[in-house]
Each structure stands twice: as C-alpha cells, then as structure tokens.
Design a protein around this motif. Structure first.
Motif, short mmCIF file in Angstrom:
data_model
loop_
_atom_site.label_atom_id
_atom_site.label_comp_id
_atom_site.label_asym_id
_atom_site.label_seq_id
_atom_site.Cartn_x
_atom_site.Cartn_y
_atom_site.Cartn_z
N ILE A 233 -0.22 5.27 -8.57
CA ILE A 233 -0.11 3.81 -8.62
C ILE A 233 1.34 3.40 -8.50
CG2 ILE A 233 -0.43 1.78 -10.08
CD1 ILE A 233 -3.06 3.03 -11.02
N PHE B 246 -4.20 -0.39 -5.08
CA PHE B 246 -3.50 -1.13 -6.12
C PHE B 246 -2.34 -1.91 -5.52
CE2 PHE B 246 -0.43 -1.90 -9.45
CZ PHE B 246 -1.22 -2.35 -10.48
N CYS C 126 -10.55 4.26 -7.62
CA CYS C 126 -10.06 5.04 -8.77
C CYS C 126 -10.28 6.54 -8.63
CB CYS C 126 -10.71 4.53 -10.05
SG CYS C 126 -12.50 4.71 -10.05
N THR D 220 -6.07 5.29 -4.44
CA THR D 220 -5.86 4.51 -5.66
C THR D 220 -4.56 3.73 -5.57
OG1 THR D 220 -7.11 6.09 -6.99
CG2 THR D 220 -5.59 4.64 -8.18
N GLY D 221 -3.48 4.39 -5.22
CA GLY D 221 -2.18 3.72 -5.13
C GLY D 221 -2.11 2.68 -4.04
#
Length: 169
Positions: A142, A153, A125, A149-150
């Motif tokens: 994301i 995810f 995050c 983070t992306g």
C-alpha cells in the motif's frame, strides 16, 4: 459483543442502529432529515451497501442516490446493474477514476466521473490477505503502490483527492 445471526436487511440495520449512541441517532434523524445524498461505490462487489443506506435513510427521513459504481469484475457489474437500478454510470477501473473521464460499461462510451457526497470503497486485498502465503512479501504494497492491493489503493486515493467526497468509508 456477540453479533447476531440475522435473516433480513431490516434486522441487520436494527442491530447497528441499536449500537449507535443517542447523539449519533439524533444526528441521523434530525440533522440529516429531508436531505438527499449522492453515493458512489468502488470495488464494492455486489454494492449491497446501497440497500443498507436506502433502508437507513427511509428510517431517518433522508435518501441517497447511487450516482456511480466502479467494479472490475464483469459478473459483479452485471449483478449491480440488474439489481440496483438505475445504475447509469458503471466504471471498470478504480485506477482511472481520478482522470475525470472513464469508460462507462453501461453505455460503452466514455463519461465524466461525477462527484459524490458519500464514497464507499474497497480495494483489492489479495496481496495482504491471510489466505495468501506470500503476503509477507507484500507487506508494504500500500505504501509503495505496488501489486493489485497497492495500485487499487493508490487509485482510490487519487480519486478521493480529485472528487473530494464529504464522507469516505
């Protein structure tokens, strides 16, 4: 609601148990009693959720078996292996789980990624953290699948599509 300061896992579980409504408590006690659930965790740090589910299960008459862990930090991997035995399958990269075979850091060999009924996962995050002064620049990471983070995810999404757990938290 005020969240109490607790000094034990039992106190923490009791707090959350009391916050459930009667239908949810009945489901956990009667609907799931006598069952065994496989549990997979990814990007979950210390895997403390395993202890929580074990405690709730003992209270409700069901059990969970921690079938796999996925964590990229070697220190967290070692902690989970040393404190949540037996962690037989520990994978280092959530972005590779969807392939079905990954390096198992316990054995140093490739292994099949098993399915789990319950999957409890996190993602990196840092890109969108309020502590990151550049977070505005990562606002769509994301959706775009960019940055740590992306990409984590996206790795989680692909794994869930492949493994198809019944519950994803």
């Amino acid at each position: 609601a005020d969240v109490p300061v607790v000094s034990s896992l039992a106190d923490s579980v009791a707090f959350y148990w009391e916050s459930l409504g009667t239908p949810q408590r009945c489901l956990l006690r009667r609907g799931l009693a006598g069952r065994s659930w496989s549990l997979g965790t990814a990007c979950s740090g210390s895997d403390s959720v395993v202890f929580v589910l074990e405690h709730i299960g003992r209270s409700c008459g069901w059990e969970s078996t921690h079938t796999l862990s996925c964590e990229s930090h070697p220190e967290k991997q070692a902690w989970a292996r040393g404190n949540i035995p037996p962690v037989v399958l520990a994978f280092p990269d959530i972005c590779q789980l969807h392939t079905g075979r990954c390096l198992n850091v316990v054995t140093g060999l490739e292994a099949d990624v098993p399915s789990a009924v319950i999957s409890i996962d996190g993602v990196v995050c840092k890109s969108v953290s309020s502590e990151n002064k550049q977070r505005v620049a990562h606002g769509d990471c994301i959706a775009a699948g960019t940055g740590k983070t992306g990409s984590t995810f996206e790795g989680l999404r692909r794994c869930v599509e492949k493994v198809r757990p019944k519950i994803v938290i």
